[in-house]
Each structure stands twice: as structure tokens, then as C-alpha cells.
Design a protein around this motif. Structure first.
Motif, PDB file in Angstrom:
ATOM      1  N   ILE A 129       5.676  46.112  47.373  1.00  0.00           N
ATOM      2  CA  ILE A 129       5.791  44.597  46.744  1.00  0.00           C
ATOM      3  C   ILE A 129       4.655  44.870  45.589  1.00  0.00           C
ATOM      4  N   SER A 130       5.441  44.325  44.509  1.00  0.00           N
ATOM      5  CA  SER A 130       4.795  44.552  43.267  1.00  0.00           C
ATOM      6  C   SER A 130       3.674  43.165  43.266  1.00  0.00           C
ATOM      7  N   LEU A 131       2.933  43.109  42.382  1.00  0.00           N
ATOM      8  CA  LEU A 131       1.837  42.161  42.223  1.00  0.00           C
ATOM      9  C   LEU A 131       2.429  40.856  41.829  1.00  0.00           C
ATOM     10  N   GLN A 132       3.192  41.057  40.798  1.00  0.00           N
ATOM     11  CA  GLN A 132       3.861  39.829  40.227  1.00  0.00           C
ATOM     12  C   GLN A 132       5.016  39.039  41.367  1.00  0.00           C
ATOM     13  N   ASP A 133       5.512  39.801  42.218  1.00  0.00           N
ATOM     14  CA  ASP A 133       6.203  39.163  42.844  1.00  0.00           C
ATOM     15  C   ASP A 133       5.441  38.485  44.084  1.00  0.00           C
ATOM     16  N   SER A 134       4.189  39.022  44.536  1.00  0.00           N
ATOM     17  CA  SER A 134       3.388  38.185  45.481  1.00  0.00           C
ATOM     18  C   SER A 134       2.854  37.081  44.685  1.00  0.00           C
ATOM     19  N   LEU A 135       2.501  37.315  43.527  1.00  0.00           N
ATOM     20  CA  LEU A 135       1.913  36.061  42.857  1.00  0.00           C
ATOM     21  C   LEU A 135       2.763  34.962  42.662  1.00  0.00           C
ATOM     22  N   SER A 136       4.143  35.255  42.329  1.00  0.00           N
ATOM     23  CA  SER A 136       5.007  34.211  42.275  1.00  0.00           C
ATOM     24  C   SER A 136       5.191  33.414  43.669  1.00  0.00           C
ATOM     25  N   TYR A 137       5.414  34.032  44.617  1.00  0.00           N
ATOM     26  CA  TYR A 137       5.425  33.790  45.748  1.00  0.00           C
ATOM     27  C   TYR A 137       4.368  32.868  46.372  1.00  0.00           C
ATOM     28  N   LEU A 138       3.176  33.245  45.628  1.00  0.00           N
ATOM     29  CA  LEU A 138       2.060  32.332  46.295  1.00  0.00           C
ATOM     30  C   LEU A 138       2.131  30.862  45.344  1.00  0.00           C
ATOM     31  N   ARG A 139       2.571  31.232  44.247  1.00  0.00           N
ATOM     32  CA  ARG A 139       2.441  29.996  43.150  1.00  0.00           C
ATOM     33  C   ARG A 139       3.528  29.247  43.853  1.00  0.00           C
ATOM     34  N   SER A 140       4.709  29.578  44.218  1.00  0.00           N
ATOM     35  CA  SER A 140       5.880  28.685  44.580  1.00  0.00           C
ATOM     36  C   SER A 140       5.479  27.882  45.812  1.00  0.00           C
ATOM     37  N   LEU A 141       4.421  28.611  46.758  1.00  0.00           N
ATOM     38  CA  LEU A 141       3.806  27.856  47.771  1.00  0.00           C
ATOM     39  C   LEU A 141       2.912  26.672  47.340  1.00  0.00           C
ATOM     40  N   ALA A 142       2.252  27.002  46.442  1.00  0.00           N
ATOM     41  CA  ALA A 142       1.072  26.104  45.992  1.00  0.00           C
ATOM     42  C   ALA A 142       1.802  24.805  45.464  1.00  0.00           C
ATOM     43  N   ILE A 143       2.797  25.293  44.504  1.00  0.00           N
ATOM     44  CA  ILE A 143       3.274  24.062  43.646  1.00  0.00           C
ATOM     45  C   ILE A 143       3.975  23.217  44.678  1.00  0.00           C
ATOM     46  N   ALA A 144       4.823  23.787  45.484  1.00  0.00           N
ATOM     47  CA  ALA A 144       5.571  22.864  46.390  1.00  0.00           C
ATOM     48  C   ALA A 144       5.478  23.009  47.820  1.00  0.00           C
ATOM     49  N   PRO A 145       4.198  22.573  48.210  1.00  0.00           N
ATOM     50  CA  PRO A 145       3.956  22.926  49.820  1.00  0.00           C
ATOM     51  C   PRO A 145       4.518  22.455  50.742  1.00  0.00           C
ATOM     52  N   ALA A 146       5.251  21.471  50.309  1.00  0.00           N
ATOM     53  CA  ALA A 146       6.058  20.823  51.711  1.00  0.00           C
ATOM     54  C   ALA A 146       7.265  21.632  51.890  1.00  0.00           C
ATOM     55  N   SER A 147       8.166  21.828  50.923  1.00  0.00           N
ATOM     56  CA  SER A 147       9.142  22.760  51.288  1.00  0.00           C
ATOM     57  C   SER A 147       9.120  24.247  50.821  1.00  0.00           C
ATOM     58  N   ILE A 148       8.908  24.970  51.596  1.00  0.00           N
ATOM     59  CA  ILE A 148       8.954  26.625  51.176  1.00  0.00           C
ATOM     60  C   ILE A 148      10.089  27.016  50.975  1.00  0.00           C
ATOM     61  N   GLN A 149      10.129  27.180  49.729  1.00  0.00           N
ATOM     62  CA  GLN A 149      11.732  27.576  49.264  1.00  0.00           C
ATOM     63  C   GLN A 149      11.344  28.752  48.462  1.00  0.00           C
ATOM     64  N   PRO A 150      11.510  29.949  49.010  1.00  0.00           N
ATOM     65  CA  PRO A 150      11.308  31.102  48.088  1.00  0.00           C
ATOM     66  C   PRO A 150      12.160  31.172  46.679  1.00  0.00           C
ATOM     67  N   ALA A 151      11.442  31.386  45.681  1.00  0.00           N
ATOM     68  CA  ALA A 151      12.654  31.232  44.472  1.00  0.00           C
ATOM     69  C   ALA A 151      13.653  32.057  44.615  1.00  0.00           C
ATOM     70  N   GLU A 152      14.751  31.690  43.941  1.00  0.00           N
ATOM     71  CA  GLU A 152      15.951  32.602  44.076  1.00  0.00           C
ATOM     72  C   GLU A 152      15.747  33.927  43.619  1.00  0.00           C
TER      73      GLU A 152
END
Lengths: 342, 384, 369
Positions: free
Chosen positions: B65-88
Motif C-alpha cells: 500500500i503506497s504511502l499516499q493512499d495510507s495518508l489519504s485514508y487517515l486524513r479522511s478519518l481525521a476530517i470526518a471522524p463521525a462518518s468513516i467513508q473511505p474516499a471513492e
């Protein structure tokens, strides 16, 4: 009168140790006759003298793959095998051995051979690679077959009990080994017939596979820390190569065994069109844990899983060192799972 | 004060939940939120470091898994903690790997590392000996034996049954250590303690080897588990062990005052109104609980209980509760760091974390022995 | 302990006893043997213990030769000794069990001797080759031999003493010297043992799965497949070391005193320490090379012997005999209990040895002379 304490006197202690030394040399150096480093040479010398005196009664003389010469005066009646491949080969040639070691990681004979009735009364002589020499002596074999990873010291000891031949090396193809052993035991016809049947079966399966002929097949041995895939020179890889089925790119590494356990994150390395997963036992911790893993999402995301092309197979068959009968059984598994059901 | 306030504010924006928890924690401990003695700040730093390591642990893996993918996953978590929706645009595997492999593993590292660090600190305090730790003294080996025995005889599943087996084994090991160490009032010589530990270790390992040999089917799986590793841990296993760890931490913190009194010697402690034997007994149970929970998760890991308290002692000198918390924090940080390293150096395979800890811990022990830190502890006896 | 002091003769006869009573000598603890004009006195306990141990060794040897997956009755065995008997039994006893017995005795002797010497040097009853990491070091070199050999078999036996000596050198270097009131060397040894064991585990995990179980079994201490070709040179070396060890043993007993005391008695402490350590390391390595790293024999034998002997007697010979007995009894038990599967001898000794060590520790007082 001179009085002296033993503990203090250097001279006495020196004398004492000299006695020890002599005793030690006596024990170690003075051995019962006929056994020494040249045991093998003596044995082959014995065999050759037997051969000279009873030349007309010689049944067969041959060399095994280590160059050890064996002369058998008659067809061997009692054979003992110390590896799974040897057991398999003898059964394929129609011979039932009197003793065998357990399968790899299993409590008894390999599971895929359990169906053969003639093995019900066979005597177990220990774990794979660790045969009990006591048992072997008691069985009084005419010939012992070993193969795969050989321990020279063990081989030397075995040759004191009975003529011991090494029938194959780790990376050998089972067909070569079968023909070799058949040649030794004068069963060439049986072996040739078996191999012909096998080739026919392979051809027919290739026909039946149809469009699956180009599929990649991944074979994995399951382990709680992570699966290990079978390498390119493993037994099952030879069989799949006969069927001209490809292995996934990551699994095309040379070697006769399997890889160390993969990280679960790298599970994509076991992905392929078809996935065959095996454990060494049919129940128990490994299987339970495997079933747990099969519910993990990371496993569910594999392409093979999503296409429902995963087959749970007998690990003692697919991920161990099999032989002729194992090859046929693998073919049967492939037919049952990979051919389209009509 | 101003710098601390600045730190507070920046933490609030990034780790608001964590900081709030910490404040509550401080209040539970009886510290007012204004109590900014130096060790609290250091503790804060350690927890911050833990946070960084958690993020790093979620980013590093032995897979692809590339670093960018992991980072964007975490960012998506942090920004919208209530609804964990992985970006499309992220492949589904990323979220799967993150949630089911890396997160349980990270959590397990925190729990196991912290438990072992805390257990080590407690052992060192009780025995007044800087080299006491659950691994060296055989408690981990006892717990491992408990787990293997549970599997062989009771067909235990991972999770709660492992925990029970580990707990019983750890208690048994601890019983022996306690019995051997409390025969005299004076501090036990480090040597004698270690030798008792070797005996318990050897018994545990011998019995484990025996069980594994007689059950060949079990040997294959446990060949690697016995080395101590974080591979293949699932979330429900971690959650099964979590309550025990929390109980252990809470009880340990509740016993901070009696523990501090123990340092003065039994007579003084009794004079102050504590009951040293009961304290020791309670703490031994806590140690067994913590060590058992760590082993049930990861298998026996040695030297962590030595490393973490050693480092903690360098940072915190005066406060017992600070020492305990620091040991927990440093233990989890160490294990996280080792795990990250283990996943990174041998892709796509992993190096067991237990082996790496030995590589660091053994030289530390040697250094400890050679330095004069142990000298005051040794009564100078010639025999063991 | 000068020469004139040590002797107390025990004359038979009433006159002798009368004389003893009248002079109020304490209970005699020597046995005296008379040879012409010489009287040699042995410490009584050591003497009788020695005889007892030889007897036990004989019994244990018979046990080993007669028992196994296949038990040979005493009648058959007697026939075998006379040279007759079934050829299968002859093969079993002389070619398989006899070398195994010898290997076991030699390993036991080597390890017990190493343990005794180490305990005397560090003046600590519980130091031994496995605690100090010497066994692990010997195993490590043998495993390296496994990795590097094309046939994938364990390295030759002489790698083991080499490994042991290397570890000893590292140990001496790290602990800042050997002698002294040695808790330091033991703790450093423990750390080194852990480290080397982790290295060994790493090497084993690199071995392919086909080997792993067999190699793992060997690292627990396994006497299977013992053969004369390796035993001959190893045992010769061992005999030489033992002879030297006996030479050094008497001086070692003085180490219970402090170093200035020892010097004042005319003994060069450093030299004796060095000799004894070198011998201990080589013998431990030989033991590992012959039978694998068998645990607990090196600790248990000297401790048991010292319980029965007076403190001024080192009991090196007795320890060696006891070590041999322990190994072969453990080996035979391992062969009998789960036949036809064999339990490696190291597993049996560690199973018995762990609790034994605990018992010793719990019994001892904090400081004991």
C-alpha cells in the motif's frame, strides 16, 4: 611408613588421571568387532564377497544416488520407508512396506494415503527424519529407502541395520524417482504403465480445462502468522507444470519448499485466478484459525475469493513432498475444482 | 506557563479527544490540571511520541500500500471522524488493510508494550532490583506455557481462553518468584533473582517444548509465536484482552502510595500505616495480570520490561506514579517502534519483534551490569 | 592444609581405637589404603561415593543397553556379552545402543566437569555453561555450519568447542574479567545467552521447513545417531582436558578464600583461573559437539555432589560420573516413554532440571558457606 592424602598428592592424582585415560581409551577404542569408520566399505566388501561366492544367486546389484552399491540376493520381501515419497512410490509399484515414518507434521501415515487398506497394519517407526533405530532392528528389513534431506550420520547407522538406499534428492521430480526405484526393484513395467496413465490423465484434464488453461494457480500452505506459498521446485509445482498451468509471478521462485510466512498485508502475493489453501491436519488449531482468516476482510478482497475460486485442500497432499499417488490425487482435485461443471 | 498553554492549544486542535482524556486521567490521579511538574510534561511528550508512532504504524506495512493512499485514508478519518467513508478514489483494500490489520496490530502493540513496561517497573519496585522483569524472571515463559497447555488440552480459541491460560501460567510463575524472593527482608541480590528466573524460564520452556513435541500438529504454528510476534492479531482478540489491561493499570495506579512506602523498607512502611505484605501480594497479582495479557496477545517477549522502566527512571526520578505511567508510555512506544522496524526491513516478510528486542535489550543488560548502577544493590555475598 | 595435618590413620584393632579415644581425635573421615610402605588416605565420603557412582553407572549402562523400544531380557543380554545371541540383538546393542551410551557418558562427563570448574572459578553454585551462554555459542557455530554446508547438515563437532571458546572470550571481555566475586559475569552471561539464543532462532528459521523440526530437536540436545567416527577424536580431546582438569582441581578449591589469602598460600590465582576457565570452555564445547546442548547436567551434577562431600573436596571425578549417569538415564527414559517416538534427552533433563534448580534455590539460605 609414609602417609599421604590423596587429595593433596599431585603424583597420586596424576596416576589416577592416567588410569582414567587408559580406561577411556579402552572403552572408546576397543569396540566390538566389525564396526568402525569403514563400516560401509566392509559391508560392501561383504556384499561383494557374497556376490563372488553366490554369483548365480544374485538377484540385482545397483548403486543408489550417493554411489553406494547394494547387492540383493533375492527380491526384497520386507521393505521399510523413511519418507512420504518413498511410501507413495512403493504403493504405486504395488509393494506394501512393513514399516514407515509418520507424515510431516502428522501423527500417522499421510492423510491422503489413509484410504489404502494395505497400510492398516503398517508399523510406525517414528517421526519424519527421526526414525527409531530400535524399531527398525526389530522389523528386520531387507531394504530401507530414504530420501530428501539425508543425514550422513543417520545413513551410516541405518546401513548397519540393512542395505539403505537414498532414492531421491530434495528437488527431484517424482517421475525420475519412480523410474529409478522401479529399476532397482525390477518393476519397470509397472512404473512405465503408471507414468503413461498419468500422462493420459494430464492430457485429458488439459482438454477439460477449456478456457481455464491460462489460469494462474496459487498454492498456499496456511500458517497463523501468515500463509506461505509453495516455491517452484515443490512437488505440487511439478504437477502443475505438467498441466501447463501458470503460477503467479511472485511465486515463481526456485526452491523445493515453501516461503516463510507472508505478512498479512502482502496477502495480494497469494492471489491468482485460483487459490488452493492447505493445512497439514484436517482439524485442530490450524484449521480453525484458517477459517477465521477466511472471514477477514483482507482475505475477502482477494480476486480469487471474490470469484469463488478458492479450494481448501489437504495440506499433506498439496504442500508436502508427495509421490506418484499424490500426483494422481492432485490431478483429481484439480479436475474436481477447476473444470466447469456441466 | 505560556509555552505550556501554547502546547495545550495546538494539541487541542489536533488531538482534542486524546487531550481531553488525558485531562480526565490527571484528575483521576488526583492531580489538578494546573500541576505542571516536569514529569507531567515529559509524560505528555511521551504520549505525543506514542501518537506519532501510532500514525507511523498505520502508514508502514510489509505490503504494497503506497504511502499516499495510507495518508489519504487517515486524513479522511481525521476530517470526518463521525462518518468513516473511505474516499471513492481509494481502492477498497486500503481501508480493509488499515482497519483489520494495522489498527489491531497498533492497538496490540500499545497494550502489550505498555503492560510489559508497567509490569517491569512494578517488579523492579517490589524487588528493589533494577534487572527484574517479567521476561527474564520467567513469568512470560509461564504465561506462554499456560497458553500452549490451554491449546493442547482444552483446544482453546484465541482471545479470552488464551487470556485465561496466560493468566494462570503467569500467576504460577509469579508465585514462585514471590516465594523465592520474600524469604529475607533485605533486598534480594540481583543474581539470585535472575537465577530463580532462569529456573522458572527453563521449566516453562521445557514443558512447552515437551507439549509441542508430543503434538506435532501444534508445533508448526507455534514455532513463530513462541518467538514473540505481532503478526496475525485480530481486533476481537485485542478487545478481549483490553479490559484486563485496564484493570491492571487502574489497580497499579491506585496502589501508588503503598508502593512508594515500600521503598522506605517494611518497618517504615508499617509505621506509616501501610501493610507491605498485602501490597506486595496485590501488586504481584497485577504483574501477573499485565504480563499474562501481554503474552496472550503477542507471545512471550523478553527485555521490554527491562528497557522501558530503565528509560523511565532516567526521565522521572521523584514520582512513583510518574514512573509507572512513563514506563507504560515508553513500553508501548518501544514496541511500536520495533514492530514498525520489523515490518519495514524484510518486506514482504516480517521479522518477529521478540528477536529484535533481544538485540537491543541484551546489550543494555550488559551495560547495566558493568556500570555501577547495580553495585548498591548487591549485598556483596559470594554465594548466590 | 599442610601435609602434616591431613593424615589420620585408622588402624584396625582395639588398640588403635583405644588410642584414638584416648587422644580425643574427632570422628575419622578418611579411608586409608595400605600399599606396602605407603598409606594413602582418601576422604571417606568421596571414596565411598566414588564407588557407589561407578556401581550406579554400571547399572545405568545396563539399563540403557537393555531398554528401549525393544527390551532385551537379562538372559539374552548375558548371551550377547558372551558373543552369542540373535544377530538382531547384537546389532541393536553393540552398533546402536553402545555408541549412544558412550556418547551420552562422554557428554555427561564433559558438561559436568565444565560446570564444576565454572562454579569454582566464579564461586557461585549456580553458574554453568548454559547460564553463561557457552552452550548457545557452541550451538551457534554448529548452526552456521548448517547454513553454509551444501548438504545442509550440522557442522563438524570441532566447531562446537571453537564456538564455546569464542563466547568465553567475548564474555570475559564484556564482563571485565573472569574472577572475583562473580555475579557480574553471570549476569553478562545471561544477557549473552539470550542474545545468542535469538541468533540461533534466527538461523533455524532460515533453515527450510524440512530441516526445522530436526534441527530444533537437535538444539534441545539429542543423542540419536551417535557414531564412533566422531566420538574418537572428541573423546581423546576430552580425556586430555580431564587430565589437566584434575591437575588444576586441587588449587581451585582454595578459591573459596579471598584472593590475597590464595596468593599467600603460594598459588598463582590468575593462572589457575585462566587454565580452569579454558578447560571448562573446551569441555563444554566438546559436550555440545557430541550430544548437543543438553541442559541442566552441568548445574545439577556438581551441586548434588557437593551436598554429599565435605567442603574441602572438589569432587570433580564424582561430578563427572554423576553427569554421565544423568545423561544416559534421561536418554533412556526419553526413548522408552513415548516409543516409537523419541523425546530428545535435553527435553527430559530440562523438564527434570528446572524444578530441581528451583528446589535448590529455595532451599538455600541467602549466604551460605
Amino acid at each position: 611408613m609414609h602417609r599421604v592424602s590423596f587429595q593433596e598428592s599431585t603424583a597420586l592424582r596424576a596416576l589416577n588421571t592416567l588410569c582414567w585415560l587408559c580406561l577411556g581409551l579402552l572403552l572408546v577404542g576397543c569396540q566390538p568387532d566389525e564396526q568402525s569408520n569403514s563400516g560401509e566399505a566392509q559391508q560392501s566388501a561383504q556384499h561383494s564377497t557374497e556376490q563372488l561366492t553366490r554369483h548365480e544367486q544374485e538377484w540385482h546389484r545397483f548403486n543408489d544416488i550417493t554411489g553406494f552399491e547394494v547387492t540383493l540376493s533375492q527380491a526384497p520381501q520386507r521393505l521399510v520407508v523413511l519418507s512420504e515419497m518413498d511410501l507413495d512410490m512403493l504403493l504405486a509399484l504395488g509393494i506394501t512396506p512393513v514399516g514407515t515414518t509418520a507424515g510431516r507434521g502428522q501423527p500417522g501415515i499421510p492423510r491422503y494415503l489413509a484410504q489404502y487398506q494395505q497400510l492398516q497394519d503398517i508399523r510406525l517407526v517414528g517421526r519424519l527424519g527421526q526414525p527409531s533405530l530400535d524399531e527398525l532392528v526389530q522389523l528386520q528389513p531387507d531394504l530401507i529407502l530414504v530420501g530428501g534431506v539425508i543425514n550422513p550420520q543417520q545413513l551410516k547407522q541405518l546401513r548397519k541395520i540393512a542395505p539403505t538406499v537414498v532414492s531421491y534428492q530434495s528437488a527431484d521430480d517424482w517421475q525420475t524417482a519412480l523410474q529409478r526405484v522401479a529399476g532397482w526393484l525390477k518393476k519397470d513395467a509397472t512404473a512405465t504403465q503408471f507414468i503413461q496413465d498419468y500422462q493420459q490423465q494430464v492430457q485429458s484434464i488439459r482438454q477439460q480445462l477449456g478456457d481455464q488453461q491460462q489460469a494462474t494457480v496459487s498454492v498456499v500452505r496456511w500458517n497463523p502468522q501468515g500463509p506461505g506459498y509453495m516455491l517452484q521446485d515443490a512437488f505440487v509445482s511439478h504437477v502443475l507444470a505438467d498441466l501447463q498451468l501458470q503460477r503467479p509471478t511472485a511465486q515463481r521462485q526456485p526452491g523445493p519448499g515453501h516461503s516463510p510466512p507472508l505478512s498479512l498485508e502482502a496477502l495480494s502475493l497469494i492471489d491468482g485466478d485460483w487459490l488452493f489453501v492447505g493445512t497439514l491436519t484436517v482439524s485442530g488449531k490450524a484449521v480453525d484459525a484458517m477459517q477465521t482468516m477466511q472471514q477477514m476482510p483482507v482475505y475477502q478482497s482477494l480476486k480469487a475469493v471474490q470469484n469463488k475460486q478458492v479450494v481448501n485442500v489437504d495440506g499433506s497432499l498439496w504442500t508436502s513432498v508427495g509421490g506418484p499417488l499424490a500426483a494422481m490425487a492432485v490431478l483429481k482435485d484439480v479436475v474436481d475444482s477447476m473444470t466447469p461443471k456441466s | 506557563m505560556s509555552t505550556e498553554k501554547a502546547v495545550d492549544r495546538s494539541l487541542m486542535t489536533q488531538r482534542s479527544a486524546f487531550w481531553r482524556c488525558f485531562l480526565v486521567f490527571k484528575q483521576l490521579l488526583g492531580l489538578s490540571s494546573r500541576d505542571h511538574s516536569s514529569w507531567v510534561n515529559l509524560l505528555l511528550l511521551v504520549f505525543l511520541m506514542n501518537g506519532v508512532l501510532i500514525v507511523a504504524s498505520m502508514l508502514v506495512g510489509a505490503g504494497y500500500i503506497s504511502l499516499q493512499d495510507s495518508l489519504s485514508y487517515l486524513r479522511s478519518l481525521a476530517i470526518a471522524p463521525a462518518s468513516i467513508q473511505p474516499a471513492e478514489q481509494l481502492p477498497a483494500t486500503v481501508s480493509v488493510v488499515m482497519e483489520t490489520i494495522r489498527w489491531p496490530r497498533t492497538l496490540a502493540a500499545i497494550l502489550a508494550g505498555g503492560s510489559l513496561g508497567l509490569a517491569g517497573a512494578l517488579m523492579q519496585r517490589i524487588t528493589r532490583n533494577p534487572i527484574a522483569e517479567p521476561g527474564l524472571l520467567g513469568i512470560n515463559a509461564g504465561a506462554a506455557l499456560g497458553v500452549v497447555a490451554a491449546i493442547v488440552f482444552f483446544a482453546a480459541e484465541a482471545g479470552f481462553p488464551y487470556m485465561v491460560g496466560a493468566l494462570i501460567g503467569a500467576l504460577a510463575g509469579n508465585m514462585v518468584i514471590v516465594f523465592a524472593s520474600h524469604r529475607v527482608q533485605a533486598p534480594i541480590s540481583p543474581l539470585r533473582l535472575v537465577l530463580v528466573g532462569i529456573a522458572v524460564n527453563a521449566t516453562g520452556q521445557g514443558l512447552t517444548a515437551m507439549l509441542l513435541l508430543t503434538k506435532q500438529t501444534v508445533f508448526d504454528q507455534f514455532r513463530f509465536w513462541i518467538l514473540g510476534s505481532l503478526a496475525g492479531i485480530e481486533l476481537d482478540r485485542v478487545l478481549a484482552v483490553l479490559p484486563f489491561t485496564i484493570i491492571g493499570i487502574v489497580v497499579a495506579l491506585l496502589l501508588v502510595r503503598p508502593l512508594a512506602a515500600l521503598q522506605l523498607g517494611d518497618a517504615s512502611a508499617t509505621a506509616l500505616g501501610h501493610q507491605p505484605n498485602r501490597t506486595r501480594l496485590a501488586l504481584s497479582l497485577v504483574i501477573a495480570l499485565l504480563a499474562g495479557s501481554a503474552v496472550a496477545l503477542t507471545g512471550p517477549i523478553a527485555f521490554l520490561g527491562l528497557l522501558a522502566p530503565f528509560l523511565a527512571r532516567m526521565l522521572v526520578r521523584e514520582s512513583t506514579q510518574g514512573l509507572l505511567l512513563m514506563a507504560f508510555g515508553l513500553g508501548s512506544a518501544l514496541l511500536l517502534a520495533m514492530d514498525i522496524l520489523g515490518r519495514w526491513i524484510m518486506q514482504p516478510f516480517e521479522m518477529p519483534v521478540g528477536s529484535m528486542l533481544v538485540a537491543v535489550g541484551a546489550p543494555l543488560l550488559i551495560w547495566l551490569v558493568r556500570s555501577k548502577r547495580l553495585q548498591p544493590m548487591v549485598p556483596g555475598g559470594r554465594r548466590s | 592444609m599442610s601435609r602434616s595435618h591431613s593424615v589420620a590413620t585408622k588402624d584396625t584393632g582395639r588398640a588403635g581405637r583405644q588410642r584414638l579415644k584416648s587422644t580425643n581425635i574427632k570422628k575419622i573421615d578418611c579411608v586409608c589404603l595400605h600399599f606396602a610402605q605407603w598409606t594413602v588416605s582418601f576422604s571417606k565420603r568421596a571414596f565411598y561415593l566414588h564407588l557407589l557412582l561407578w556401581l550406579l553407572l554400571l547399572v545405568a549402562s545396563l539399563f540403557t543397553l537393555m531398554q528401549g523400544s525393544v527390551a532385551i531380557s537379562f538372559g539374552d543380554f548375558w548371551l550377547l556379552c558372551q558373543g552369542a545371541g540373535q544377530s538382531a540383538h547384537q546389532l541393536l546393542v553393540w552398533d546402536i545402543r553402545w555408541p549412544r551410551l558412550l556418547a551420552g557418558v562422554l557428554t555427561g562427563v564433559a558438561l559436568a566437569a565444565a560446570g564444576t570448574l565454572l562454579q569454582q572459578i566464579t564461586q557461585n553454585r549456580l553458574s554453568s555453561p548454559e547460564v553463561l551462554g557457552v552452550n548457545e555459542g557452541a550451538t551457534f557455530l554448529l548452526l552456521l555450519g548448517l547454513l553454509l554446508s551444501p548438504l545442509n547438515i550440522l557442522g563438524p563437532w570441532w566447531l562446537a568447542p571453537l564456538g564455546a571458546v569464542l563466547v568465553g572470550i567475548i564474555l570475559a571481555f564484556l564482563a571485565g574479567g573472569i574472577g572475583g566475586r562473580g555475579y557480574q559475569i553471570l549476569l553478562v552471561g545471561v544477557a549473552l545467552a539470550y542474545f545468542t539464543r535469538a541468533l540461533n532462532d534466527l538461523v533455524i528459521s532460515r533453515a527450510t521447513a524440512q530441516h526445522a523440526s530436526a534441527v530444533h530437536s537437535w538444539t534441545l540436545g539429542n543423542l540419536a545417531n551417535s557414531d564412533y567416527t566422531e566420538l574418537m577424536p572428541a573423546s581423546l580431546l576430552l580425556m586430555l582436558c580431564l587430565v589437566s582438569a584434575f591437575g588444576v582441581a586441587w588449587h581451585l578449591r582454595l578459591f573459596m578464600f579471598t584472593e590475597p589469602h590464595v596468593q599467600s598460600l603460594g598459588v598463582n590465582a590468575r593462572q589457575v583461573q585462566f587454565m580452569a576457565l579454558a578447560l571448562a570452555l573446551v569441555m563444554a564445547g566438546l559436550g555440545v559437539g557430541i550430544g548437543g546442548p543438553i541442559s541442566f547436567v552441568a548445574i545439577a551434577a556438581p551441586i548434588l555432589i557437593s551436598r554429599w562431600l565435605p567442603p574441602h573436596v572438589l569432587g570433580l571425578g564424582n561430578s563427572c560420573l554423576l553427569g554421565g549417569i544423568l545423561v544416559i538415564v534421561a536418554d533412556t527414559l526419553g526413548r522408552i516413554v513415548l516409543a516409537p517416538n523419541e523425546i530428545p534427552v535435553g527435553v527430559v533433563t530440562s523438564l527434570l532440571g528446572g524444578p530441581f534448580l528451583l528446589w535448590v534455590l529455595l532451599q538455600e539460605k541467602e549466604v551460605k558457606r
